[in-house]
Motif scaffolding. Sequence first.
Motif, mmCIF file in Angstrom:
data_model
loop_
_atom_site.group_PDB
_atom_site.id
_atom_site.type_symbol
_atom_site.label_atom_id
_atom_site.label_comp_id
_atom_site.label_asym_id
_atom_site.label_seq_id
_atom_site.Cartn_x
_atom_site.Cartn_y
_atom_site.Cartn_z
ATOM 1 N N ASN A 46 0.830 -1.228 0.000
ATOM 2 C CA ASN A 46 0.000 0.000 0.000
ATOM 3 C C ASN A 46 0.854 1.263 0.000
ATOM 4 O O ASN A 46 1.948 1.275 0.556
ATOM 5 N N CYS A 47 0.307 2.337 -0.555
ATOM 6 C CA CYS A 47 0.987 3.633 -0.496
ATOM 7 C C CYS A 47 0.940 4.143 0.956
ATOM 8 O O CYS A 47 0.005 3.806 1.698
ATOM 9 N N CYS A 60 -7.928 7.148 -0.096
ATOM 10 C CA CYS A 60 -6.908 6.866 -1.107
ATOM 11 C C CYS A 60 -6.256 8.222 -1.369
ATOM 12 O O CYS A 60 -6.698 8.977 -2.231
ATOM 13 N N VAL A 72 -3.532 9.028 -2.695
ATOM 14 C CA VAL A 72 -2.758 9.147 -3.933
ATOM 15 C C VAL A 72 -3.640 9.451 -5.146
ATOM 16 O O VAL A 72 -3.313 10.306 -5.966
HETATM 17 S S1 SF4 Z 1 -3.507 3.977 -4.941
HETATM 18 FE FE1 SF4 Z 1 -4.854 4.662 -3.273
HETATM 19 S S2 SF4 Z 1 -6.019 2.811 -2.648
HETATM 20 FE FE2 SF4 Z 1 -4.225 2.153 -3.830
HETATM 21 S S3 SF4 Z 1 -2.650 1.689 -2.277
HETATM 22 FE FE3 SF4 Z 1 -2.331 3.809 -3.012
HETATM 23 S S4 SF4 Z 1 -3.468 5.104 -1.549
HETATM 24 FE FE4 SF4 Z 1 -4.224 2.970 -1.304
#
Ligand code: SF4
Length: 273
Positions: free
Chosen positions: A21-22, A206, A208
Motif C-alpha cells: 500500500n501507499c 486513497c 494518492v
Molecule cells: S492507490 Fe490509493 S487505494 Fe491504492 S494503495 Fe495507493 S493510496 Fe491505497
Amino acid sequence: MKNFVHPMMKYIRPGAEKTSNCPGCGNGIIAHSVLRAIDELSIDIDSFAFVSGIGCAGWIPSPYFNADTLHTTHGRPIAFATGVKLAKPEINVMVFSGDGDLAAIGGNHFIHAARRNIGVTVLCVNNGIYGMTGGQVAPTTPRDAKTTTTPYGNLEREFDLCELAKAAGAPFIARWTTYHARQLTRSIKKAFSRKGFSFIEVISQCPVQYGRRIGAGNAVQMMEGYRKNSVTIQKAAQMSEDELCEKWIVGEFIEKDVAELSELMKRVKGQSS
Ligand code: SF4
Ligand SMILES: Cc1ncc(C[n+]2csc(CCOP(=O)(O)OP(=O)(O)O)c2C)c(N)n1
Ligand SMILES: [Mg+2]
C-alpha cells in the motif's frame, strides 16, 4: 522499541511483512480491524478463506494474511467465495472488494449474493475511485468530481452501497469509515458471529488518487473529513435531507435472521438421501 513486534504480526505470512500500500492508505487500518476482530474472538485464522478481487483492496489479505487466500479476477470475488462456501460450509469465508470491483463490474454478484443469503462476510473498501489503475471514475465517485475519466466533472449520481444491499435483502449491513476503527472491529466481530450474508462498507482514504485528483488533501485531512462529516443513524434520523447532504451515515443499518443458503442446501441434501 527496537524489539517491538506489532501484536497482529502473528497473523501475517512469514516473508510477507512489507505492505504494497501507499503511505497513508486506509487499507492498513482495515487490515488491522479485521485481524483484531479475529484476535478478540479467538478464532483460528486457519479456519478462514479470504477471497479478493483485483484492485488495491484485493491486496489487503493476499498474500499477507497467514491463511487460505484466493486472489481472483476483477469483479468476481463473490462468485469464487460462493463456490468456496458451498463446497466447505464449515469454514469462515470473507471477501475483500474495492468499490469498483464490487459495484461496477461485480455489481450483479453483489446483489445476488445478498438475495441468496450465502454465508459470506463481504467488506467493501469504498475509496470512491479506481485506485490501482490510476484514478478513474467509479460508481461511488461523488457527482461533479474530476477524475482521469471525468475531466469535466462526474455527471452521474453515486451508489449508496448500503441501500443497494438493503434492497437486495442482505440481513446484516454496516457502514463505518477508517476513522471509526473500533466500531468497525465491533461490526466485523458481529458479522463473523452470524450465519448469513454480511455486508460492511468502509469509507477509506486513497490519498494518492482520490485525495490528489479530487482535492481532498492528504490522508490526515481525509480522515479529519470523515470525523467531521460522519453522523450516526440515530442522529441522521433527526436531520433533514439538506443537512445530510455530503454527510456519511454510519452505523449498523440492518440486523435480522434469514435462513442461510448452504444450510438450506444441506437440508435439501438430507431429504434426498
Ligand atoms: S492507490 Fe490509493 S487505494 Fe491504492 S494503495 Fe495507493 S493510496 Fe491505497
Ligand atoms: C476484467 C477486468 N477489467 C478491468 C481490469 C482493470 N482493473 C483492475 S483493478 C480496477 C479497478 C480498481 O478499483 P477498485 O475496485 O475500486 O479498487 P481500488 O484499487 O480502488 O481498491 C480495474 C478497472 C481488470 N483487471 N480486469
Ligand atoms: Mg476503489
